[in-house]
Design a protein around this motif. Sequence first.
Motif, PDB file in Angstrom:
ATOM      1  N   TRP A  34       0.839  -1.192   0.000  1.00 10.74           N
ATOM      2  CA  TRP A  34       0.000   0.000   0.000  1.00 10.74           C
ATOM      3  C   TRP A  34       0.874   1.242   0.000  1.00 10.74           C
ATOM      4  CZ3 TRP A  34      -1.623  -4.481   2.128  1.00 10.74           C
ATOM      5  CH2 TRP A  34      -2.955  -4.863   1.960  1.00 10.74           C
ATOM      6  N   ASP A  35       0.570   2.206  -0.851  1.00 14.68           N
ATOM      7  CA  ASP A  35       1.139   3.540  -0.758  1.00 14.68           C
ATOM      8  C   ASP A  35       0.359   4.313   0.285  1.00 14.68           C
ATOM      9  OD1 ASP A  35       3.214   3.431  -2.515  1.00 14.68           O
ATOM     10  OD2 ASP A  35       2.277   4.612  -4.099  1.00 14.68           O
ATOM     11  N   LEU A  36       1.074   5.069   1.115  1.00 14.57           N
ATOM     12  CA  LEU A  36       0.444   5.858   2.169  1.00 14.57           C
ATOM     13  C   LEU A  36       0.920   7.298   2.084  1.00 14.57           C
ATOM     14  CD1 LEU A  36       1.265   3.342   5.046  1.00 14.57           C
ATOM     15  CD2 LEU A  36      -0.929   3.504   3.842  1.00 14.57           C
ATOM     16  N   ALA A  37       0.095   8.203   2.521  1.00 13.78           N
ATOM     17  CA  ALA A  37       0.483   9.611   2.532  1.00 13.78           C
ATOM     18  C   ALA A  37       1.597   9.838   3.542  1.00 13.78           C
ATOM     19  CB  ALA A  37      -0.723  10.479   2.882  1.00 13.78           C
ATOM     20  N   SER A  38       2.506  10.728   3.208  1.00 18.23           N
ATOM     21  CA  SER A  38       3.583  11.061   4.131  1.00 18.23           C
ATOM     22  C   SER A  38       3.001  11.591   5.432  1.00 18.23           C
ATOM     23  CB  SER A  38       4.495  12.117   3.495  1.00 18.23           C
ATOM     24  OG  SER A  38       5.591  12.399   4.331  1.00 18.23           O
ATOM     25  N   GLY A  39       3.509  11.075   6.552  1.00 18.20           N
ATOM     26  CA  GLY A  39       3.012  11.480   7.862  1.00 18.20           C
ATOM     27  C   GLY A  39       1.973  10.542   8.444  1.00 18.20           C
ATOM     28  N   THR A  40       1.639   9.469   7.721  1.00 18.71           N
ATOM     29  CA  THR A  40       0.640   8.522   8.224  1.00 18.71           C
ATOM     30  C   THR A  40       1.134   7.830   9.495  1.00 18.71           C
ATOM     31  OG1 THR A  40      -0.230   8.075   6.002  1.00 18.71           O
ATOM     32  CG2 THR A  40      -0.679   6.440   7.706  1.00 18.71           C
ATOM     33  N   GLY A  41       2.334   7.262   9.451  1.00 21.73           N
ATOM     34  CA  GLY A  41       2.903   6.580  10.605  1.00 21.73           C
ATOM     35  C   GLY A  41       2.334   5.189  10.790  1.00 21.73           C
ATOM     36  N   ALA A  42       3.043   4.387  11.578  1.00 19.83           N
ATOM     37  CA  ALA A  42       2.636   2.996  11.780  1.00 19.83           C
ATOM     38  C   ALA A  42       1.417   2.865  12.687  1.00 19.83           C
ATOM     39  CB  ALA A  42       3.805   2.199  12.350  1.00 19.83           C
ATOM     40  N   ASP A  43       1.320   3.718  13.717  1.00 14.97           N
ATOM     41  CA  ASP A  43       0.238   3.581  14.693  1.00 14.97           C
ATOM     42  C   ASP A  43      -1.138   3.725  14.045  1.00 14.97           C
ATOM     43  OD1 ASP A  43       2.119   3.215  16.649  1.00 14.97           O
ATOM     44  OD2 ASP A  43       2.019   5.267  17.426  1.00 14.97           O
ATOM     45  N   ALA A  44      -1.246   4.598  13.055  1.00 13.87           N
ATOM     46  CA  ALA A  44      -2.538   4.842  12.413  1.00 13.87           C
ATOM     47  C   ALA A  44      -3.020   3.638  11.618  1.00 13.87           C
ATOM     48  CB  ALA A  44      -2.441   6.062  11.497  1.00 13.87           C
ATOM     49  N   LEU A  45      -2.136   2.685  11.373  1.00  7.79           N
ATOM     50  CA  LEU A  45      -2.477   1.518  10.563  1.00  7.79           C
ATOM     51  C   LEU A  45      -2.969   0.335  11.390  1.00  7.79           C
ATOM     52  CD1 LEU A  45       0.632   1.580   8.195  1.00  7.79           C
ATOM     53  CD2 LEU A  45      -1.683   2.345   7.635  1.00  7.79           C
ATOM     54  N   GLU A  46      -2.764   0.378  12.693  1.00 10.30           N
ATOM     55  CA  GLU A  46      -3.037  -0.796  13.519  1.00 10.30           C
ATOM     56  C   GLU A  46      -4.494  -1.267  13.416  1.00 10.30           C
ATOM     57  OE1 GLU A  46      -1.056  -2.759  14.914  1.00 10.30           O
ATOM     58  OE2 GLU A  46       0.791  -1.701  15.432  1.00 10.30           O
ATOM     59  N   GLU A  47      -5.434  -0.405  13.719  1.00 11.70           N
ATOM     60  CA  GLU A  47      -6.841  -0.809  13.686  1.00 11.70           C
ATOM     61  C   GLU A  47      -7.317  -1.109  12.269  1.00 11.70           C
ATOM     62  OE1 GLU A  47      -9.506   1.709  15.798  1.00 11.70           O
ATOM     63  OE2 GLU A  47      -8.363   1.630  17.674  1.00 11.70           O
ATOM     64  N   PRO A  48      -7.021  -0.250  11.279  1.00 12.10           N
ATOM     65  CA  PRO A  48      -7.455  -0.579   9.920  1.00 12.10           C
ATOM     66  C   PRO A  48      -6.874  -1.889   9.396  1.00 12.10           C
ATOM     67  CG  PRO A  48      -6.807   1.726  10.060  1.00 12.10           C
ATOM     68  CD  PRO A  48      -6.407   1.089  11.346  1.00 12.10           C
TER      69      PRO A  48
END
Length: 314
Positions: A263-277
């Motif tokens: 997955w490409d992610l926007a700069s500044g997303t970070g790992a923590d924001a991905l945990e629940e999704p």
Amino acid sequence: MAKRSRTKARDQQTTPGEVGPRQPCPCGSGRRYKACHGDPSGPPPVFVQRPFEGLASECDLIALRELVPAASAPLTLVGSDRTVTLATLLPGAAPAYVREDGSIVLGLQVLHSFGDPSRDLAAVLLEAIEQAEAGEVGTVGLTADPGEGPRLQDLLVDGPLDITVHDSFGYWADLIGDETGAVAAAAEQADAQMTPSSRLTGVDAAYWADVSTKEHLRWPMPHPEDALLDALARLHAAGEDTLVEGGRLVGMFRAHGLLTPVWDLASGTGADALEEPAAAFAARLAEVLDDDTPLSTQERSVRSALAGRQVTIR
């Protein structure tokens, strides 16, 4: 010109059942036939498509070998209490290192390739154990095909790896010692080319990475390729493959017999924001993998597009 072209085309034609020189080798190595078993100098070593199959951490091993710069994990050997640590990379891409106390560090990212990484790793590990028992300290190498013998699956007590992802190669100094300062110098040089990475905690083998201009989630998955492609096509057609705003599934790597969706992610997303999704996506993916109904026309189109965005790296 047309006549010569037709002649050349006839010369390159193959008889039914014959493999053309530029076609994939039927052994499954991923190489062209002319560079594999069609090479007149002799075929390469036996190729094992899924070298880590059967290990609980197969997907993590693929990620650590191919995608993650700096990480380590303790290993437990069958019938031995010797301390062994697995590392993604060692200075100089050394296969292994034996410390003065007899402990061993085993490297995953190495320069040699003899067709079966699991067999190669086992051969290095056995050589390191022999060196440690002889009281010899230093680097252990593998300069020739080890031939038949135990594989990693035969030597390890299997189970999930307790992986630590490091933000610097400075961890080398603790692993192998640094009396001369050479390790620190090598770590500093490696840090200059390092991609910050992090392992998600809520799902297996998913790794976030910051590549400066954008971020990625790279997630090796254990499912059969065809079934996974079908499931991803269903989810994409339903608009259910986006993990976070500004992110999108852009393709996948194929390595050691498994697919790694990216997955490409926007700069500044970070790992923590991905945990629940990511956890929610894993649950939904498991449901869709059980769906054996034929793909719709739209889903087939999506699947074809996804299959065209695969890059084989091993």
